[in-house]
Scaffold this motif. Structure first.
Motif: not given
Lengths: 112, 116
Positions: B58, B63-66
């Motif tokens: 990324y 935001e990788k969790d998003k």
């Protein structure tokens, strides 16, 4: 940080005239460059590319010039047509880096 | 040139829901796929780079969790926008490369996401 940028945000051209779109880059490690055309609501469309071991490359009605000394790239469109109206982006690729970074874009409008 | 197909071309979703966007290389094997986001009258901003079978890389500030990216095969990558909010409304574009870094990248037609 280093980035690819464009000199002018807009360009208005009379149909039939030649267009020149400019691009400045600052990453000296970039060794591959691509010009893309993007029409409204669509993804970028490949126009022409050039590698850093060249200074000129020609396609159909298009020519890309690369000046590594001043880190400048240009796209020339011959006999501009209404269908050439779009946003044009230059993109750069650093050596051995898979990432493709885009400049700000130039909006080309062709007048009939 | 090679064809990259992106689906859906547009989607409207409610705040808090998740949306999945698919990117397929139709006639070549995409070793690397890229996901970009583009706001009106702006350039393409790289969000992440994914290689088949490995975790996506990324860009700073993404935001990788998003924005969940999966590149399970050489012809398919997916981007899932989780718990979408109106500020996530944008034009999302995928791109694919067949092999080496200094080769042409082919783009999908883009997905217009509107979160209401």
């Amino acid at each position: 940080g280093e980035s690819v940028g464009l000199h002018l945000p807009t360009l208005s051209v009379q149909e039939g005239d030649n267009s020149i779109i400019n691009c400045a880059y600052s990453n000296s490690a970039s060794d591959y460059f691509i010009w893309y055309k993007q029409e409204s609501g669509k993804g970028p469309q490949f126009i022409i590319d050039i590698r850093s071991n060249m200074d000129k490359r020609q396609g159909q009605r298009v020519t890309v010039l690369l000046n590594k000394t001043v880190k400048h790239l240009s796209l020339q469109i011959a006999a501009t047509q209404p269908g050439d109206s779009a946003v044009y982006f230059c993109a750069e690729n650093r050596a051995n880096d898979y990432k493709l970074s885009f400049g700000a874009g130039t909006t080309v409008t062709v007048r009939a | 040139g090679a064809v990259v197909s992106q689906h859906p071309s547009w989607v409207i979703c409610k705040s808090g829901t998740s949306v999945k966007i698919e990117c397929r290389s139709l006639d070549f094997q995409a070793t690397t796929m890229f996901w970009y986001r583009q706001f009106p009258k702006q350039s393409l901003m790289l969000m992440a780079t994914s290689n088949e079978g490995s975790k996506a890389t990324y860009e700073q500030g993404v935001e990788k969790d998003k924005f969940l990216i999966n590149h399970a095969s050489l012809t398919l990558s997916t981007l899932t926008v989780t718990s979408a909010h109106p500020e996530d409304s944008s034009f999302y574009i995928c791109s694919a490369r067949e092999g080496q870094a200094n080769t042409e990248a082919f783009f999908g037609q883009g997905t217009r996401l509107t979160v209401v």
